[in-house]
Design a protein around this motif. Structure first.
Motif, mmCIF file in Angstrom:
data_model
loop_
_atom_site.group_PDB
_atom_site.id
_atom_site.type_symbol
_atom_site.label_atom_id
_atom_site.label_comp_id
_atom_site.label_asym_id
_atom_site.label_seq_id
_atom_site.Cartn_x
_atom_site.Cartn_y
_atom_site.Cartn_z
ATOM 1 N N THR A 1 0.830 -1.174 0.000
ATOM 2 C CA THR A 1 0.000 0.000 0.000
ATOM 3 C C THR A 1 0.877 1.240 0.000
ATOM 4 O OG1 THR A 1 -1.767 1.210 1.136
ATOM 5 C CG2 THR A 1 -0.152 0.126 2.536
ATOM 6 N N VAL A 2 0.339 2.334 -0.544
ATOM 7 C CA VAL A 2 1.008 3.630 -0.427
ATOM 8 C C VAL A 2 0.188 4.580 0.447
ATOM 9 C CG1 VAL A 2 2.208 3.405 -2.621
ATOM 10 C CG2 VAL A 2 -0.014 4.544 -2.545
ATOM 11 N N ALA A 3 -0.925 4.096 0.964
ATOM 12 C CA ALA A 3 -1.802 4.926 1.776
ATOM 13 C C ALA A 3 -1.229 5.098 3.171
ATOM 14 C CB ALA A 3 -3.189 4.293 1.853
ATOM 15 N N GLN A 4 -0.945 6.327 3.539
ATOM 16 C CA GLN A 4 -0.349 6.601 4.856
ATOM 17 C C GLN A 4 -1.182 6.046 6.009
ATOM 18 O OE1 GLN A 4 1.382 10.388 5.904
ATOM 19 N NE2 GLN A 4 1.513 11.003 3.742
ATOM 20 N N ARG A 5 -2.494 6.076 5.842
ATOM 21 C CA ARG A 5 -3.365 5.664 6.944
ATOM 22 C C ARG A 5 -3.213 4.188 7.271
ATOM 23 N NH1 ARG A 5 -7.814 3.054 4.801
ATOM 24 N NH2 ARG A 5 -8.056 3.266 2.531
ATOM 25 N N LEU A 6 -2.615 3.420 6.351
ATOM 26 C CA LEU A 6 -2.416 1.990 6.578
ATOM 27 C C LEU A 6 -1.020 1.669 7.104
ATOM 28 C CD1 LEU A 6 -4.312 0.502 3.507
ATOM 29 C CD2 LEU A 6 -5.118 0.806 5.849
ATOM 30 N N TYR A 7 -0.253 2.697 7.382
ATOM 31 C CA TYR A 7 1.067 2.513 7.989
ATOM 32 C C TYR A 7 0.929 2.769 9.480
ATOM 33 C CZ TYR A 7 3.394 2.047 3.504
ATOM 34 O OH TYR A 7 3.810 1.581 2.274
ATOM 35 N N SER A 8 1.120 1.728 10.268
ATOM 36 C CA SER A 8 0.854 1.815 11.707
ATOM 37 C C SER A 8 2.095 2.006 12.558
ATOM 38 C CB SER A 8 0.124 0.553 12.173
ATOM 39 O OG SER A 8 -1.153 0.461 11.569
ATOM 40 N N TYR A 9 3.239 1.638 12.029
ATOM 41 C CA TYR A 9 4.470 1.717 12.816
ATOM 42 C C TYR A 9 5.385 2.763 12.168
ATOM 43 C CZ TYR A 9 2.793 -2.756 14.560
ATOM 44 O OH TYR A 9 2.020 -3.748 15.105
#
Length: 123
Positions: A104-112
């Protein structure tokens, strides 16, 4: 405790190069997308580059295309950003992050997220 620690930032003249590294600890991210993001003063954080869990798929934003390369070493739980032909407009705090899914490139899916490393390009 999961940690992502960036290194390699600094001050460089325009046209120079830097290589950012981000080492993860506390868990393995071999099945997760990894990315680099940056935030300049007064601007929103933007996605710079991302790489899929297996390294087969990459993304770089248009403004750095042809100059920046993202790569990863799953054996070392590390992601890299090679930055060449740096420009003053590349000046920002650079963050690495790990996603919840394999691509993914969606920031909202980066949790760490790491704590960030400053990159300053002088003209």
């Amino acid at each position: 405790q999961v940690q992502l620690v960036e290194s390699g930032g600094g001050l460089v003249q325009a046209g120079g190069s830097l290589r950012l590294s981000c080492a993860a600890s506390g868990r393995t991210f071999s099945e997760h997308a990894l990315g680099w993001f940056r935030q300049a003063p007064g601007k929103e954080r933007e996605t710079v580059a991302a790489i899929s869990w297996d390294g087969d798929t990459t993304y770089v934003t248009n403004s750095v295309k042809g100059r920046f390369t993202i790569s990863r070493d799953n054996a070392k739980n590390t992601v890299y950003l090679q930055m060449n032909s740096l420009k003053p407009e590349d000046t920002a705090v650079y963050y690495c992050a790990a996603a919840d899914i394999g691509w993914t490139v969606a920031q909202r899916l980066y949790s760490y997220w790491g704590q960030g490393t400053q990159v300053t390009v002088s003209s």
